[in-house]
Design a protein around this motif. Structure first.
Motif, PDB file in Angstrom:
ATOM      1  N   LYS A 119       0.836  -1.190   0.000  1.00  0.00           N
ATOM      2  CA  LYS A 119       0.000   0.000   0.000  1.00  0.00           C
ATOM      3  C   LYS A 119       0.884   1.258   0.000  1.00  0.00           C
ATOM      4  N   ASN A 120       1.881   1.263   0.876  1.00  0.00           N
ATOM      5  CA  ASN A 120       2.760   2.431   0.967  1.00  0.00           C
ATOM      6  C   ASN A 120       3.600   2.623  -0.290  1.00  0.00           C
ATOM      7  N   LEU A 121       4.177   1.528  -0.768  1.00  0.00           N
ATOM      8  CA  LEU A 121       5.178   1.682  -1.831  1.00  0.00           C
ATOM      9  C   LEU A 121       4.598   1.595  -3.238  1.00  0.00           C
ATOM     10  N   LYS A 122       3.431   0.962  -3.395  1.00  0.00           N
ATOM     11  CA  LYS A 122       2.880   0.820  -4.748  1.00  0.00           C
ATOM     12  C   LYS A 122       1.555   1.553  -4.940  1.00  0.00           C
ATOM     13  N   SER A 123       0.585   1.338  -4.054  1.00  0.00           N
ATOM     14  CA  SER A 123      -0.704   2.025  -4.241  1.00  0.00           C
ATOM     15  C   SER A 123      -0.551   3.539  -4.087  1.00  0.00           C
ATOM     16  N   GLN A 124       0.166   3.944  -3.030  1.00  0.00           N
ATOM     17  CA  GLN A 124       0.206   5.379  -2.705  1.00  0.00           C
ATOM     18  C   GLN A 124       0.798   6.229  -3.836  1.00  0.00           C
ATOM     19  N   ASN A 167      -9.591   8.959  -4.832  1.00  0.00           N
ATOM     20  CA  ASN A 167      -8.530   8.277  -4.102  1.00  0.00           C
ATOM     21  C   ASN A 167      -8.194   6.920  -4.720  1.00  0.00           C
ATOM     22  N   SER A 168      -8.617   6.722  -5.944  1.00  0.00           N
ATOM     23  CA  SER A 168      -8.365   5.478  -6.690  1.00  0.00           C
ATOM     24  C   SER A 168      -9.044   4.260  -6.077  1.00  0.00           C
ATOM     25  N   GLN A 169     -10.046   4.481  -5.193  1.00  0.00           N
ATOM     26  CA  GLN A 169     -10.731   3.349  -4.567  1.00  0.00           C
ATOM     27  C   GLN A 169     -11.617   2.643  -5.595  1.00  0.00           C
ATOM     28  N   TRP A 170     -11.719   1.345  -5.421  1.00  0.00           N
ATOM     29  CA  TRP A 170     -12.457   0.504  -6.369  1.00  0.00           C
ATOM     30  C   TRP A 170     -13.655  -0.135  -5.689  1.00  0.00           C
ATOM     31  N   ARG A 281      -9.103  -2.897  -3.656  1.00  0.00           N
ATOM     32  CA  ARG A 281     -10.170  -1.929  -3.375  1.00  0.00           C
ATOM     33  C   ARG A 281      -9.559  -0.596  -2.948  1.00  0.00           C
ATOM     34  N   GLY A 282      -8.364  -0.675  -2.328  1.00  0.00           N
ATOM     35  CA  GLY A 282      -7.691   0.531  -1.862  1.00  0.00           C
ATOM     36  C   GLY A 282      -6.845   1.212  -2.924  1.00  0.00           C
ATOM     37  N   GLY A 283      -6.869   0.732  -4.159  1.00  0.00           N
ATOM     38  CA  GLY A 283      -6.176   1.447  -5.225  1.00  0.00           C
ATOM     39  C   GLY A 283      -5.021   0.691  -5.859  1.00  0.00           C
TER      40      GLY A 283
END
Ligand SMILES: Nc1nc2c(ncn2[C@@H]2O[C@H](COP(=O)(O)OP(=O)(O)OP(=O)(O)O)[C@@H](O)[C@H]2O)c(=O)[nH]1
Ligand SMILES: [Mg+2]
Lengths: 285, 364
Positions: A119-124, A167-170, A281-283
């Motif tokens: 989440k930190n290194l790829k989604s964000q 926020n790129s949420q799915w 779901r979080g992006g």
């Protein structure tokens, strides 16, 4: 080169149709929404996709290509990435979540869960990119991603055109209807699209296409000391598996047996609680 | 066959996902734990497993001999109709699942109607849960003639009507040995024998949909074989011109084909249609349309019956005709042919400015 695996007529015609489908979507979406970027991991799927983009626009790559660097990608992958960017001559944007890396908010430094680390290194970085002013005329409209529905469960629930909030949420359940091959006429305020042109490809078909088109292949996919990678991720979370395949033909021969196990078996984050569905779901891509 | 896209539709709980699960477990050997419930192979989301229903369209790919299948498992509940619309608009064939006990229900009709509206692909009727009626042949033939009647009413073609159960997979992956069913092929046999209509279109009139323009125009060749120096006509403007360049030089014979094109005098624009001269194609900007509204995200779905004008593709001027049939006028952005059904081009979104509200089919 060995020519052990003959491409059947059926396979050739499937590749032609799948390629036409991908090119049609890429052209359709880019023509309507020029504020498009594409993610490129330098792996086999997104490299094949990048080739289709070149074909779609007569050898040119008209939008920025984005690579997300987690600081723990194999050095061979980065080398391959930079060489190809030079050879094919496209604009490469490398994104890194420097804050998380320097504060060691990662799995490999601090013992965060793998999912938190992804989440930190790829989604964000991706979420930040969509909000950024990379295009002076307004926010990003489309992010092209080379995912396939056969990779894992939550990706089988994707659309070609996937609606994302700011926020790129799915939300896989609340997706609008999709008319096959027809670009949605507008983007709701505060939203953007992801485009998945490779949704109906399979791992085997990507390799068959790679061979048919003579595409460059990252050497990590080939056997070294009896081991090779099937899916390329970050070093701490990807494991090679025993294999003797040293070229694409041999990979295709090997695939006849491999197809029965999951390609992402070597990827740590998939087996953690909630796994990829929560992450995606979080992006996540 | 080469590549077949299958949409699976039908009423709530009639056994769509279980059927897809059977197919996947059979075709993708070894990928799923043997004690995993069949419906869960396709229902992968946490919510879907919790509520035991499909909520989002599931897409699977599989090999069938040398050929490829894409299987689209649509939700049965009306509130998730967006998934079925997406599936049926892309399909080569619709498998309509009908529970042997319950027969034709509300969503079964709606899915058939949407198929007639948005695609008109052949329909394969699968009477499911035959175990639950103890393979009662009379019931099967009753449902069979009912299905034939509806298909006839809606102008749809039925490719096969077969029956089975996803418990023992009888009738589904292999033939049933029971009296009066032994002659019926299994669902899998029907799929293997199915030949989607992929006839060559070289001899058809030239039609190219222009998607955009960079160094030259790019688009999709829908039919015909364009040649350099060929005189053509461009709609909706209607001007004549000559082709000076076609890329790639040698075109595949599998339609539709991505293409690049340049004309002698004019610069092509997105939405233009390049056609052969003096062919019997009529291209215009005024059409009948038939559609449904789709009040997303979760609102009810209803057949389109309002009298007010609704913009299509952001283009206004729609005057309704009789039930669900409208006369619409498209502006220069889009142009649709009057005499031929096209793969995806006669379909459009119904749009309220920012949200997709429904789906339309433009009628000749
Ligand atoms: N007896 C019997 N039960 C079945 C059969 N196939 C499915 N079922 C049961 O019917 C129920 C619904 O099955 P699903 O496959 O989830 O139905 P569905 O059509 O996908 O449902 P939705 O996607 O929610 O519309 C489950 O409880 C299954 O176990 C069958 O062949 N025989
Ligand atoms: Mg279901």
């Amino acid at each position: 080169m060995l020519r052990n695996v003959q491409l059947s007529f059926a396979t050739m015609s499937i590749l032609t149709r799948l390629e036409a489908q991908a090119i049609h979507w890429i052209r359709e979406v880019y023509s309507q929404y020029p504020k498009t970027v594409m993610l490129w991991s330098a792996g086999k799927d997104s490299t094949a996709l990048l080739w289709m983009v070149k074909k779609a626009f007569f050898g040119e790559i008209p939008f920025p290509i984005v690579h997300i660097d987690t600081s723990v990608k194999p050095p061979e992958l980065l080398l391959f990435r930079d060489q190809l960017a030079k050879e094919w001559g496209f604009k490469l944007i490398v994104l890194r979540n420097e804050a998380a890396i320097s504060q060691k908010q990662t799995f490999f430094d601090r013992g965060l869960t793998r999912m938190q680390c992804c989440k930190n290194l790829k989604s964000q970085p991706l979420i930040d990119l969509v909000k950024s002013d990379i295009f002076p005329s307004g926010p990003v409209q489309v992010v092209i991603v080379g995912l396939r529905s056969d990779e894992e469960g939550s990706r089988s629930k994707e659309r070609f055109v996937s609606l994302r909030d700011k926020n790129s949420q799915w939300d896989p359940v609340l997706q609008p209807p999709e008319m096959d091959g027809v670009c949605p006429p507008a983007i709701p305020d505060g939203y953007h699209f992801r485009l998945h042109p490779l949704l109906e490809w399979t791992e085997t078909l990507i390799w068959e296409y790679t061979r048919q088109e003579g595409l460059p292949v990252n050497p990590l996919y080939f056997s070294k000391d009896g081991m090779r990678y099937r899916s390329l991720g970050c070093l701490p979370c990807s494991a090679p598996f025993p294999s003797r395949a040293t070229n694409v033909d041999e990979i295709l021969l090997e695939m006849r047996h491999l197809a029965e196990t999951s390609e992402r078996k070597g990827r740590g984050q998939d087996s953690e609680d909630g796994g990829l569905e929560t992450l995606r779901r979080g992006g996540y891509m | 066959m080469s590549w077949l896209k299958i949409a699976v539709g039908g009423h709530v709980d009639h056994g769509k996902s279980s059927l897809v699960g059977c197919l996947k477990r059979h075709l993708q050997r070894g990928l799923y734990a043997s004690d995993l419930d069949k419906a869960l192979i396709s229902d992968t989301l946490k919510e879907e497993r919790q509520f035991e229903k499909t909520m989002a369209l599931g897409r699977s790919t599989a090999r069938l001999g040398p050929d490829s299948l894409t299987i689209l498992d649509a939700p049965g509940h009306r509130e998730y109709l967006s998934g079925f619309i997406t599936a049926v608009s892309a399909a080569d064939i619709l498998i309509l699942v009908v529970d042997a006990r319950e027969g034709f229900k509300e969503q079964t009709y709606l899915h058939l109607r949407l198929c007639a509206l948005l695609n008109q692909c052949p329909v394969l009727i699968f009477i499911s849960k035959m175990d639950a009626i103890n393979w009662n042949a009379r019931r099967f033939y009753e449902l069979k003639s009912e299905a034939e009647e509806y298909a006839l009413q809606m102008g749809l073609t039925i490719s096969d009507i077969v029956s089975g159960t996803s418990l023992s997979e009888e009738g589904l992956l292999h033939r049933s040995r029971r009296d009066s069913f032994g002659q019926l092929p299994s669902l899998l046999e029907c799929l293997m024998a199915y030949q989607p209509n992929q006839e060559p279109r070289t001899d058809w009139p030239l039609r190219i949909l222009i998607q955009g323009n960079m160094t030259k125009a790019y688009g999709t060749l829908l039919s015909g074989k364009p040649r350099v120096h060929q005189k053509i006509q461009v709609f909706p403007k209607g001007y004549e011109d000559e082709i000076v360049e076609i890329t790639p030089e040698s075109l595949s014979e599998i339609w539709p084909i991505p293409i690049g094109i340049r004309l002698a005098k004019h610069s092509l624009k997105r939405g233009d249609r390049v056609c052969s001269l003096a062919s019997d194609i009529l291209v215009g900007d005024s059409f009948h349309a038939s559609g449904i509204t789709f009040l997303e995200p979760k609102g009810p779905t209803q057949m389109l019956q309002q009298t007010k004008s609704i913009p299509i593709l952001g283009l206004p001027d729609m005057v309704p005709l009789i039930h669900r049939q409208f006369r619409i006028r498209l502006q220069s952005q889009a142009c649709v042919e009057k005499n031929l059904r096209l793969d995806f081009l006669n379909r459009a979104y119904l749009f309220d400015g920012s949200r997709v509200m429904g789906a339309l089919r433009l009628l000749p």
